[in-house]
Design an enzyme around this catalytic site. Structure first.
Site, mmCIF file in Angstrom:
data_model
loop_
_atom_site.group_PDB
_atom_site.id
_atom_site.type_symbol
_atom_site.label_atom_id
_atom_site.label_comp_id
_atom_site.label_asym_id
_atom_site.label_seq_id
_atom_site.Cartn_x
_atom_site.Cartn_y
_atom_site.Cartn_z
ATOM 1 N N GLU B 410 42.336 59.061 5.094
ATOM 2 C CA GLU B 410 43.688 59.140 4.497
ATOM 3 C C GLU B 410 43.600 59.190 2.966
ATOM 4 O O GLU B 410 44.429 58.632 2.270
ATOM 5 C CB GLU B 410 44.577 57.962 4.921
ATOM 6 C CG GLU B 410 44.704 57.754 6.399
ATOM 7 C CD GLU B 410 45.558 58.793 7.111
ATOM 8 O OE1 GLU B 410 45.337 58.962 8.313
ATOM 9 O OE2 GLU B 410 46.416 59.431 6.477
ATOM 10 N N GLY B 411 42.601 59.888 2.469
ATOM 11 C CA GLY B 411 42.355 59.941 1.027
ATOM 12 C C GLY B 411 41.483 58.757 0.658
ATOM 13 O O GLY B 411 41.836 57.609 0.951
#
Lengths: 247, 600
Positions: B410-411
């Site tokens: 998610e980054g």
């Protein structure tokens, strides 16, 4: 067939149990309450199964308790059941609980009353039989399997060293234990429906308690576990003999 | 509705404005306000894990054929896959906070929680939010019920954090009926059993990605074998290959070249949700840790009696409670922003995306704080278990390995830290966020006579002052960095990391302070002693962390008198009164040790 399921609220199995007022009152502060597992996993779920598979036309839930019992009865409604009744009374005397349930049930013509074999807090295991007596119905206790065909109910009961199978005509009261049904988890639909299902509060019957709890005692604290090495059997036998005194 | 009267008196704080404005305790949502129905839903999640997931953790990690698929189907039968899906598409239309609560509770489910989060988040939301009516009615009911499972194909071997650089191509067939997809995607969660994939690819020589809905059965889609991973071993992770994969034109999601926007917006939601999941996992690990510490005896006493162990248990709880405060505060902010947009006539789904985007800074902060909290919690969990912590027989082994991915997907936390500062500055430049005025005020304060006035002695007065000062410290450091480094700031990643760390500590400290204040207003001070301790210890440490980050940043870009002046300001803005943190931590731990589980 109309089924009435008796629901009791009990402390969560992980709750820390403490007493107050000189060990005469169970201290409910900080205690989470749950549906008595025998009522929930077995009695209620079997009632729901009997409705889903046909024989039952209605499943009603009843609890004897004050307003603080409502979250637990709504949780039971989330599992299933058409409506719930809370009999507004506060008691841990099995007779007055049974009398309150019987008083309500008498006026509402239930064919089958299901309850857990006992509640896991006071473990009296007597409400079901008392309800049967007060309603003048037959009673079968400790059922591990319940089947209904027409007006005949077949019940398997655990007996010492084995199992017996009984057949009995409705109306009937049965106390349930493991085997009657598999535990269910309330689903989203049930949880959302629980809000709109009727929860009727009725006044408690004028019943005098026949017993009261005069004191509680905690069991002696468990002593620690002693680990004995697997290759030291002599030591294990010695301790079982001289310390645990079991051999 | 209560909502409207509340809104009428509320001072609405926009995303990122926590840096320049004050929030009020009465306005935030705290987890102590869950309704009976929300708690029932949460219990269903916990019971689901207890009944179906926890007894099968080894089988799940061994990727027993069909097991995860079956667990997801079971979760679908309970309705857990459709919590926030609108009712017209077969879901339950619950609000964002409820879906966050579900994510939190299921977050303790190791690999299952990854499969769940991927399916309900990136697997379902792109179609729900960007699909047209036909696409939504075809796919969403099946995804919400669990009949079909979803996956999301963005990452490629050479396109990770730089997602828009992907090489997967889409080309329209001559008859105009299909797109032919060619390329390779990797690290695709749920790929092994997914029925529907949202795939990002560039049409012809487009600069930006487009998104496509691809079904498992479409010709030309194939899967590689399962990846062998450090943790979340039960989560299906495979490469997905597209070899002239025929996708009907009607399966283009949203508009051509809108894919990157979809990816970014879905990630905003994914980030805050990831934070929620880490809280659920942290609470479970703390409970396991304290149980072990209470059972394990050394030198004749349970190790939970020793200060070194109590410190760890307290610190696990402090970080977790603080993170949780921020997560639900931000969830409520997103929900309110969405409701306001809907009330203004915006389409509910557009409003949801806008409302979420509005709080993208907070979502990035929460992703970083939640994942690093869980990593701390599992690390100390292993330590408290000692030798057993290192054994695969005990639960810490799996918890430790499974936690690590949260700082990556998610980054990465580095990307999220940079985004935090970048989004803040971009909003300031666009005039959406007035940083200049407050930064100028702080600059003026630096050259004026310091305010030596004390605080009043009301509860929270000190902490409120500290938090107001943290804001000044950040405005000073960020303002100085922008002025000195100008356009080069984006390249000075170390400074960006420092500033992000300061912002994270600020948002979490403030959320925690507001939560405890609200809690005291609900339950009274006496019932909240340990909560007050949690707040005081966290903010005390936050001041030191902000000082350290600020110092590093200032030393990186400022020189001479200016540096000395800013350093004096930094010291002033991070100054706190002495606090016996040892005693406070003992109190915090004592309550958990007595309860034998996480209890805050």
């Amino acid at each position: 067939m109309k089924i009435l399921v008796c629901i009791s609220q009990v402390p969560d199995t992980t709750a820390k149990i403490a007493f107050s007022d000189n060990n005469t009152t169970f201290n409910t502060q900080g205690v989470t309450f749950i549906i008595n597992p025998y009522d929930e996993w077995y009695a209620l779920v079997r009632a729901l199964e009997l409705k889903e598979s046909g024989p039952a036309t209605a499943v009603h839930l009843v609890t004897v308790g004050k307003a603080d019992a409502e979250p637990v009865i709504r949780k039971a409604l989330a599992l299933g059941g058409d409506e719930a009744i809370r009999i507004d009374a506060d008691s841990n005397d099995p007779y007055s609980i049974a009398a309150n349930i019987a008083d309500y049930a008498k006026a509402h013509n239930y064919d089958l009353v299901l309850c857990g074999k006992e509640s896991i807090d006071y473990n009296n295991g007597s409400v079901g039989a008392m309800v049967a007596e007060l309603l003048d119905m037959n009673f079968l206790g400790f059922a591990s399997k319940i089947d209904v065909a027409g007006t005949t109910v077949t019940v398997k009961r655990e007996i010492d060293g084995g199992e017996e199978t009984d057949a009995c005509e409705l109306p009937l009261v049965i106390s349930c234990q493991k085997g009657v049904a598999e535990a269910r988890i309330p689903n989203m639909r049930g949880i959302m429906a629980a809000r709109t299902k009727p929860l009727t509060v009725v006044a408690g019957a004028a019943v005098a308690a026949v017993s009261s709890i005069t004191g509680y005692e905690m069991p002696p604290a468990k002593s620690g576990v002693k680990m004995i090495s697997a290759d030291n059997m002599d030591e294990l036998v010695k301790l079982l003999h001289s310390e645990a005194k079991v051999i | 509705m209560i909502m409207s009267t509340e809104n009428a008196t509320k001072t609405t704080i926009k995303g990122g404005e926590f840096l320049i404005k004050e929030s009020h305790a009465a306005e935030i949502f705290i987890p102590e306000e869950w309704t009976e129905e929300q708690l029932m839903i949460a219990d269903t999640c916990t019971n689901f894990l207890a009944q179906h997931v926890n007894p099968n953790l080894v089988r799940i990690d061994e990727q027993e054929e069909g097991l995860m698929d079956d667990l997801m189907t079971k979760a679908g039968e309970l309705g857990l896959l459709g919590i926030s899906v609108p009712e017209e598409y077969g879901g339950f239309g619950k609000d964002f906070k409820t879906s966050m609560l579900v994510t939190e509770r299921l977050g303790a489910g190791h690999s299952f929680s990854v499969a769940f989060a991927a399916h309900t988040g990136i697997g379902t939301l792109p179609i729900l939010y960007y699909g047209n009516e036909e696409q939504k009615s075809k796919y969403i009911p099946k995804l919400a019920s669990g009949e079909w499972k979803g996956a999301y194909c963005l990452t490629e071997p050479s396109a990770g954090s730089d997602a828009n650089s992907g090489k997967t191509k889409a080309k329209l067939t001559e008859d105009g009926k299909h797109y032919l997809l060619n390329g390779q995607k990797m690290w695709i969660t749920n790929a092994g059993f997914a029925d529907v994939f949202t795939v990002f690819a560039k049409i012809d020589d487009d600069a930006n990605l487009s998104a496509f809905i691809v079904e498992k059965g479409f010709e030309g889609l194939s899967l590689n074998a399962e990846e062998h991973k450090m943790g979340i071993k039960g989560s299906s992770t495979r490469q997905v290959f597209f070899n002239d994969c025929k996708v009907p034109v009607e399966n283009l999601l949203s508009e051509r070249q809108n894919g990157f926007k979809i990816a970014v917006n879905i990630l905003n939601l994914g980030r805050i949700k990831l934070g929620g999941g880490t809280i659920g996992a942290s609470k479970e690990v703390i409970s396991q840790t304290v149980k072990y510490a209470n059972e394990r005896e050394q030198f004749g006493r349970p190790i939970s009696k020793y200060g070194a162990i109590r410190y760890k248990i307290a610190e696990q709880a402090i970080k977790t409670f603080a993170s949780e405060s921020a997560i639900y505060r931000a969830s409520q902010s997103m929900e309110e922003a969405t409701d306001t947009l809907i009330a203004g006539g915006m389409d509910p789904i557009k409003a949801k995306l806008k409302g979420t985007e509005q709080f993208a800074i907070e979502a990035a902060i929460i992703k970083v704080h939640g994942s690093e909290t869980l990593d701390y919690v599992v690390d100390e969990g292993v330590q408290v278990y000692g030798g057993m912590g290192y054994s695969a027989e005990a639960p810490m082994d799996r918890a430790y390995r499974d936690s690590r991915i949260n700082r990556i997907f998610e980054g990465t936390n580095e990307i999220n830290r940079m985004l935090t500062v970048d989004m803040m500055l971009k909003r300031a430049m666009k005039g959406e966020l007035d940083l200049m005025g407050p930064a100028q005020q702080v600059a003026n304060e630096l050259v004026s006579i310091p305010d030596f006035g004390g605080t009043d002695d009301t509860l929270f007065a000190k902490e409120k002052k500290y938090i107001a000062n943290f804001k000044k410290a950040i405005l000073m450091a960020a303002g100085g960095a922008v002025q000195k480094l100008m356009m080069n700031l984006a390249k000075e990643q170390e400074v960006l990391m420092n500033l992000a760390d300061m912002l994270i500590e600020l948002y979490v400290s403030e959320s925690l302070q507001l939560r405890v204040e609200k809690l005291v207003s609900m339950k009274g001070e006496d019932a909240c002693k340990e909560y007050i301790d949690i707040m005081r210890v966290y903010i005390n440490d936050a001041a030191e962390n902000i000082f350290k980050s600020g110092k590093e940043a200032l030393n990186a870009f400022a020189e001479g008198d200016e540096r000395r002046m800013m350093m004096m300001g930094l010291k002033r803005f991070t100054k706190t009164e002495d606090l016996n943190t040892t005693e406070a931590r003992r109190n915090i731990a004592a309550k958990i040790i007595a309860a034998n589980k996480y209890c805050y």
